[in-house]
Design a protein around this motif. Sequence first.
Motif, mmCIF file in Angstrom:
data_model
loop_
_atom_site.group_PDB
_atom_site.id
_atom_site.type_symbol
_atom_site.label_atom_id
_atom_site.label_comp_id
_atom_site.label_asym_id
_atom_site.label_seq_id
_atom_site.Cartn_x
_atom_site.Cartn_y
_atom_site.Cartn_z
ATOM 1 N N HIS A 133 0.812 -1.216 0.000
ATOM 2 C CA HIS A 133 0.000 0.000 0.000
ATOM 3 C C HIS A 133 0.849 1.272 0.000
ATOM 4 O O HIS A 133 0.346 2.346 0.314
ATOM 5 N N SER A 134 2.119 1.157 -0.375
ATOM 6 C CA SER A 134 2.971 2.343 -0.403
ATOM 7 C C SER A 134 2.671 3.161 -1.655
ATOM 8 O O SER A 134 2.196 2.631 -2.670
ATOM 9 N N VAL A 179 -7.099 -3.567 -20.520
ATOM 10 C CA VAL A 179 -7.734 -2.888 -19.385
ATOM 11 C C VAL A 179 -8.463 -1.652 -19.897
ATOM 12 O O VAL A 179 -7.854 -0.697 -20.365
ATOM 13 N N MET A 180 -9.783 -1.686 -19.802
ATOM 14 C CA MET A 180 -10.608 -0.578 -20.267
ATOM 15 C C MET A 180 -10.885 0.437 -19.169
ATOM 16 O O MET A 180 -11.026 1.622 -19.428
ATOM 17 N N GLU A 181 -11.009 -0.056 -17.932
ATOM 18 C CA GLU A 181 -11.218 0.806 -16.781
ATOM 19 C C GLU A 181 -10.419 0.247 -15.621
ATOM 20 O O GLU A 181 -10.251 -0.962 -15.500
ATOM 21 N N PHE A 182 -9.954 1.145 -14.745
ATOM 22 C CA PHE A 182 -9.072 0.759 -13.654
ATOM 23 C C PHE A 182 -9.374 1.688 -12.482
ATOM 24 O O PHE A 182 -9.250 2.899 -12.613
ATOM 25 N N TYR A 183 -9.790 1.114 -11.358
ATOM 26 C CA TYR A 183 -10.185 1.903 -10.199
ATOM 27 C C TYR A 183 -9.454 1.438 -8.949
ATOM 28 O O TYR A 183 -9.260 0.244 -8.744
ATOM 29 N N ARG A 184 -9.095 2.383 -8.091
ATOM 30 C CA ARG A 184 -8.649 2.076 -6.736
ATOM 31 C C ARG A 184 -9.904 2.144 -5.876
ATOM 32 O O ARG A 184 -10.662 3.106 -5.946
ATOM 33 N N ALA A 227 3.735 -9.817 -13.061
ATOM 34 C CA ALA A 227 4.301 -8.471 -12.931
ATOM 35 C C ALA A 227 4.327 -7.969 -11.491
ATOM 36 O O ALA A 227 5.175 -7.149 -11.140
ATOM 37 N N PHE A 228 3.401 -8.449 -10.642
ATOM 38 C CA PHE A 228 3.273 -7.901 -9.296
ATOM 39 C C PHE A 228 2.906 -8.981 -8.289
ATOM 40 O O PHE A 228 2.133 -9.889 -8.609
ATOM 41 N N PRO A 229 3.418 -8.848 -7.071
ATOM 42 C CA PRO A 229 2.955 -9.750 -6.016
ATOM 43 C C PRO A 229 1.558 -9.303 -5.563
ATOM 44 O O PRO A 229 1.385 -8.199 -5.060
ATOM 45 N N LEU A 230 0.565 -10.143 -5.804
ATOM 46 C CA LEU A 230 -0.814 -9.810 -5.456
ATOM 47 C C LEU A 230 -1.342 -10.829 -4.460
ATOM 48 O O LEU A 230 -1.060 -12.028 -4.582
ATOM 49 N N LYS A 231 -2.103 -10.358 -3.494
ATOM 50 C CA LYS A 231 -2.658 -11.245 -2.461
ATOM 51 C C LYS A 231 -3.763 -12.120 -3.035
ATOM 52 O O LYS A 231 -3.837 -13.312 -2.779
ATOM 53 N N ASN A 232 -4.656 -11.516 -3.823
ATOM 54 C CA ASN A 232 -5.797 -12.248 -4.362
ATOM 55 C C ASN A 232 -6.275 -11.568 -5.641
ATOM 56 O O ASN A 232 -6.346 -10.343 -5.709
ATOM 57 N N VAL A 233 -6.594 -12.378 -6.632
ATOM 58 C CA VAL A 233 -7.167 -11.882 -7.884
ATOM 59 C C VAL A 233 -8.429 -12.693 -8.145
ATOM 60 O O VAL A 233 -8.377 -13.912 -8.248
ATOM 61 N N THR A 234 -9.558 -12.000 -8.221
ATOM 62 C CA THR A 234 -10.833 -12.661 -8.480
ATOM 63 C C THR A 234 -11.378 -12.157 -9.810
ATOM 64 O O THR A 234 -11.480 -10.949 -10.027
ATOM 65 N N ASN A 239 3.888 2.463 -9.392
ATOM 66 C CA ASN A 239 4.395 1.441 -10.316
ATOM 67 C C ASN A 239 3.270 0.554 -10.835
ATOM 68 O O ASN A 239 3.174 0.287 -12.036
ATOM 69 N N PHE A 240 2.418 0.099 -9.930
ATOM 70 C CA PHE A 240 1.309 -0.777 -10.290
ATOM 71 C C PHE A 240 0.361 -0.063 -11.250
ATOM 72 O O PHE A 240 0.002 -0.594 -12.307
ATOM 73 N N ALA A 241 -0.029 1.156 -10.904
ATOM 74 C CA ALA A 241 -0.958 1.911 -11.750
ATOM 75 C C ALA A 241 -0.359 2.160 -13.132
ATOM 76 O O ALA A 241 -1.057 2.044 -14.149
#
Length: 157
Positions: free
Chosen positions: A74-75, A92-97, A126-133, A81-83
Amino acid sequence: MDAIDRKILVALQKDANISIAELADQVGLSQTPCWKRVQKLEAAGVILRRVALVSPEMVGLGLTVFVQIETDQHSGQWLENFAGKVSELPEVMEFYRMAGDVDYMLRVVVADMAAYDQFYKRLIAAFPLKNVTSRFAMERIKATTAYDIPPVAKKSA
């Protein structure tokens, strides 16, 4: 923005190819003041751009996937970098936090399940992710790009 600016926005959201003459007629202005208002709305960043809307199915992009992502990172630097990387992915058509139990939400459009699998593998590599649904849309019932522009707020005396 006044009521006429709002009428201009409603009309342009329906058809950005409308002629200035037709637009001016619809909003009750002559052509020059109408064109100046459109230019002012563009300069102010209210109108971001004018585009053609394409049917994804007609160009071979028949699968829409809503992807929920949870991460332990969450830094500010990680988010930047992720964004940046996710925004570069053409699927990716839309991307929201997000607020709540999901950190990020993507709307991804691909040709089919195999194409989504390729996208998914690139994302998780590309990234360490906790969960992808992943949630697969079965049918698009409504899709619009037009905002319901609220009327000018009346000032109370």
